[in-house]
Design a protein around this motif. Structure first.
Motif, short mmCIF file in Angstrom:
data_model
loop_
_atom_site.label_atom_id
_atom_site.label_comp_id
_atom_site.label_asym_id
_atom_site.label_seq_id
_atom_site.Cartn_x
_atom_site.Cartn_y
_atom_site.Cartn_z
N VAL A 391 -25.37 -24.31 -89.34
CA VAL A 391 -24.23 -23.64 -89.96
C VAL A 391 -23.88 -22.43 -89.10
O VAL A 391 -24.76 -21.75 -88.56
N LYS A 392 -22.56 -22.15 -88.95
CA LYS A 392 -22.10 -20.97 -88.20
C LYS A 392 -21.47 -19.98 -89.16
O LYS A 392 -20.59 -20.34 -89.94
N GLU A 393 -21.94 -18.73 -89.09
CA GLU A 393 -21.38 -17.65 -89.91
C GLU A 393 -20.67 -16.67 -88.99
O GLU A 393 -21.24 -16.20 -88.01
N SER A 394 -19.41 -16.35 -89.31
CA SER A 394 -18.62 -15.40 -88.52
C SER A 394 -18.20 -14.25 -89.42
O SER A 394 -17.71 -14.47 -90.52
N THR A 395 -18.37 -13.01 -88.93
CA THR A 395 -18.04 -11.83 -89.73
C THR A 395 -17.32 -10.80 -88.87
O THR A 395 -17.54 -10.69 -87.67
N MET A 396 -16.43 -10.03 -89.52
CA MET A 396 -15.78 -8.89 -88.88
C MET A 396 -15.11 -8.04 -89.95
O MET A 396 -14.24 -8.53 -90.68
N GLU A 397 -15.52 -6.78 -90.02
CA GLU A 397 -14.88 -5.78 -90.88
C GLU A 397 -14.62 -6.32 -92.29
O GLU A 397 -13.52 -6.26 -92.82
N GLY A 398 -15.67 -6.86 -92.89
CA GLY A 398 -15.59 -7.33 -94.27
C GLY A 398 -15.10 -8.75 -94.44
O GLY A 398 -15.14 -9.29 -95.55
N VAL A 399 -14.64 -9.39 -93.37
CA VAL A 399 -14.21 -10.78 -93.44
C VAL A 399 -15.38 -11.67 -93.06
O VAL A 399 -16.04 -11.44 -92.05
N GLN A 400 -15.63 -12.71 -93.88
CA GLN A 400 -16.74 -13.61 -93.62
C GLN A 400 -16.25 -15.05 -93.69
O GLN A 400 -15.50 -15.44 -94.59
N LYS A 401 -16.69 -15.84 -92.71
CA LYS A 401 -16.38 -17.27 -92.70
C LYS A 401 -17.67 -18.03 -92.42
O LYS A 401 -18.41 -17.69 -91.49
N ILE A 402 -17.92 -19.06 -93.24
CA ILE A 402 -19.12 -19.87 -93.07
C ILE A 402 -18.70 -21.32 -92.98
O ILE A 402 -17.93 -21.82 -93.81
N LYS A 403 -19.19 -22.00 -91.96
CA LYS A 403 -18.77 -23.37 -91.72
C LYS A 403 -19.93 -24.20 -91.20
O LYS A 403 -20.69 -23.75 -90.34
N VAL A 404 -20.06 -25.41 -91.74
CA VAL A 404 -21.06 -26.35 -91.22
C VAL A 404 -20.63 -26.81 -89.83
O VAL A 404 -19.45 -27.13 -89.60
N GLU A 405 -21.58 -26.81 -88.90
CA GLU A 405 -21.28 -27.27 -87.55
C GLU A 405 -21.11 -28.80 -87.57
O GLU A 405 -22.06 -29.54 -87.83
N PHE A 406 -19.91 -29.24 -87.30
CA PHE A 406 -19.58 -30.66 -87.43
C PHE A 406 -20.47 -31.52 -86.53
O PHE A 406 -20.93 -32.59 -86.94
N GLU A 407 -20.70 -31.06 -85.29
CA GLU A 407 -21.49 -31.87 -84.37
C GLU A 407 -22.91 -32.06 -84.87
O GLU A 407 -23.52 -33.12 -84.65
N SER A 408 -23.48 -31.04 -85.53
CA SER A 408 -24.82 -31.18 -86.10
C SER A 408 -24.84 -32.21 -87.22
O SER A 408 -25.73 -33.07 -87.29
N ALA A 409 -23.83 -32.14 -88.11
CA ALA A 409 -23.74 -33.13 -89.19
C ALA A 409 -23.48 -34.53 -88.63
O ALA A 409 -24.03 -35.54 -89.12
N LYS A 410 -22.67 -34.60 -87.61
CA LYS A 410 -22.35 -35.90 -86.99
C LYS A 410 -23.61 -36.54 -86.41
O LYS A 410 -23.81 -37.77 -86.55
N ALA A 411 -24.45 -35.76 -85.76
CA ALA A 411 -25.68 -36.31 -85.16
C ALA A 411 -26.59 -36.89 -86.23
O ALA A 411 -27.20 -37.95 -86.04
N ILE A 412 -26.71 -36.20 -87.39
CA ILE A 412 -27.56 -36.70 -88.47
C ILE A 412 -26.95 -37.96 -89.07
O ILE A 412 -27.65 -38.95 -89.37
N ALA A 413 -25.64 -37.97 -89.25
CA ALA A 413 -24.98 -39.15 -89.82
C ALA A 413 -25.19 -40.38 -88.94
O ALA A 413 -25.47 -41.49 -89.44
N LYS A 414 -25.08 -40.22 -87.64
CA LYS A 414 -25.28 -41.34 -86.74
C LYS A 414 -26.74 -41.78 -86.74
O LYS A 414 -27.04 -42.98 -86.70
N GLU A 415 -27.67 -40.80 -86.80
CA GLU A 415 -29.09 -41.13 -86.80
C GLU A 415 -29.50 -41.89 -88.07
O GLU A 415 -30.27 -42.85 -88.02
N LYS A 416 -28.94 -41.46 -89.21
CA LYS A 416 -29.32 -42.06 -90.50
C LYS A 416 -28.41 -43.23 -90.89
O LYS A 416 -28.68 -43.90 -91.91
N GLY A 417 -27.33 -43.45 -90.15
CA GLY A 417 -26.41 -44.50 -90.51
C GLY A 417 -25.64 -44.19 -91.78
O GLY A 417 -25.37 -45.08 -92.59
N LEU A 418 -25.23 -42.92 -91.94
CA LEU A 418 -24.55 -42.47 -93.15
C LEU A 418 -23.10 -42.09 -92.85
O LEU A 418 -22.78 -41.72 -91.71
N PRO A 419 -22.23 -42.11 -93.87
CA PRO A 419 -20.89 -41.57 -93.68
C PRO A 419 -20.97 -40.06 -93.40
O PRO A 419 -21.78 -39.36 -94.02
#
Length: 443
Positions: A391-419
């Motif tokens: 997961v990547k967390e980005s912050t600046m002057e009170g603004v926060q954004k949190i996002k799952v790293e797509f490539e990390s999720a993609k690697a697990i999906a391909k490894e497990k054969g999942l959507p």
């Protein structure tokens, strides 16, 4: 951080450097005591003021007791022991108000002793000078010794100095180191060096300007040099060595304030140039947090196949471009085409310009520097039933954004054969539990 900017638009020499640093606020007592601790005799120091084309500057002179000559540091060439220099044309156009004598146990003629680099190194290392002063002094002498060894085709240990080994030059080099340490300088910036034209006379005869040792120092240390219309030597080997050893960057801060200014007088008078070295203590304006600069490169393409364009984008990203994108556009003569753009670090501008020329059909590349504001980022992982997802967390002057790293999720999906959606949902659910609220993909 204390930063100095050396303005060498009128050249630089050893005595000019010492004078400028004293004028900037360097402690004269510390200088005198430090030099006295070397145990070198046969000279005295003179401190005063001089007018150079209307500029009031600090004047520093080393007077040798054996002949009373005021050494002109625009002729302190650091050649080997066979060199001698004419001092017949010295000028003395200023008033001194203080003499500081170091003539105890004076040996007549000591100022012209030939010293090897090893002798000078031992003199400095065995002195009670502070460690940083020793280190800076030896660094400057090392630069000169290496240049002399190259010019005269001698091993470093076989280089013997006359002028640099003489008292006046030891005073200039060690004195510079003492004052840099005394002023608490942490960073040194410098302008390109401005050098004059013509020739100078040595014992070997007439040699061109820049002097061979000066030119070798400039070459080896990649010092930017500008040849002016001024007749006469503006940059001495000692001055060039000081620059090579001390300067961190040849640049002016983009924005800065000046806290102190020092003017060091040279020993020459030129009709159109004030023979002074100007040194400024500056405070660099710090950019807002999260602000940096990137280079944007673009080129227009109307004659490249789509496969080749896609390949170029892949290669540019693989080479480390920060981002690459393609914009549809209408080119000259109404042709449909594309604008290929990329972002890279400014120091890699030339590298990526060449890659654009290599991988595309363009014959020209545009470039511009772009200021950008970047959020502070950190990466962590969350546990899901399928494994850990980044997961990547980005912050600046009170603004926060949190996002799952797509490539990390993609690697697990391909490894497990999942959507991929199942892995992403599990990761965001884990984030919701971690932060106590439902998280949504920011896409």
């Amino acid at each position: 951080m204390k930063t100095l900017y050396f303005d060498c638009s009128s050249g630089i020499s050893g005595d000019m450097t010492v004078a400028a640093l004293l004028d900037l606020g360097g402690d004269r007592k510390a200088l005198e005591e430090g030099l006295a601790s070397l145990g070198v005799s046969g000279y005295r120091l003179e401190f005063g003021r001089a007018q150079k084309n209307g500029i009031d500057a600090f004047d520093f002179t080393v007077v040798l007791d054996d002949d009373g000559h005021h050494h002109d540091h625009h002729h302190d060439h650091d050649h080997d022991h066979q060199h001698g220099h004419s001092h017949d044309d010295h000028d003395h156009d200023h008033d001194h108000h203080h003499d500081h004598h170091h003539s105890d146990d004076h040996h007549h003629g000591e100022s012209h002793v030939h010293r090897g680099f090893g002798d000078i190194r031992a003199l400095i290392e065995q002195s009670p000078l502070p460690p940083r002063v020793k280190e800076l002094s030896l660094r400057i002498f090392q630069v000169v010794a290496e240049a002399e060894a190259k010019v005269h085709r001698k091993p470093l240990d076989e280089v013997h100095f006359h002028e640099v080994g003489a008292v006046d030059s030891i005073v200039d080099i060690v004195g510079t180191a003492i004052l840099i340490d005394n002023l608490g300088v942490e960073r040194v910036l410098c302008s390109p060096l401005s050098e004059g034209r013509g020739t100078i006379r040595c014992q070997h005869g007439v040699i061109p300007i820049p002097a061979p040792a000066t030119l070798e120092i400039v070459r080896k240390h990649s010092i930017p040099l500008r040849i002016t219309e001024q007749q006469g030597e503006l940059v001495t080997p000692t001055g060039a060595a000081i620059v090579a050893a001390l300067v961190d960057e040849f640049a002016v801060p983009e924005e800065f304030s000046v806290t102190a200014i020092g003017y060091g007088a040279g020993k020459r008078n030129y009709p159109h140039t004030a023979n002074v070295l100007r040194v400024m203590a500056v405070e660099e304006k710090q950019p807002p947090k999260g602000v940096d600069w990137v280079c944007e490169l673009t080129c227009n393409l109307d004659d490249i196949a789509s496969e080749a364009l896609a390949f170029a984008c892949e290669e540019l990203m693989a080479a480390g471009a920060l981002d690459v994108w393609v914009t549809p556009a209408t080119m000259k003569k109404g042709r449909p085409g594309h604008i290929l753009s990329l972002l890279c670090q400014p120091e890699r501008q030339e590298e990526f310009a060449k890659l654009l020329l290599r991988y595309t059909s363009t014959i020209g590349v545009r470039s511009s520097l772009r200021e950008r504001r970047v959020m502070e980022r950190r990466q962590f992982s969350v546990e899901t039933p399928y494994g850990a997802v980044l997961v990547k967390e980005s912050t600046m002057e009170g603004v926060q954004k949190i996002k799952v790293e797509f490539e990390s999720a993609k690697a697990i999906a391909k490894e497990k054969g999942l959507p991929i959606d199942r892995v992403l949902s599990a990761a965001y659910a884990a984030l919701a539990r971690k932060y106590g609220e439902k998280m949504q993909d920011s896409n």
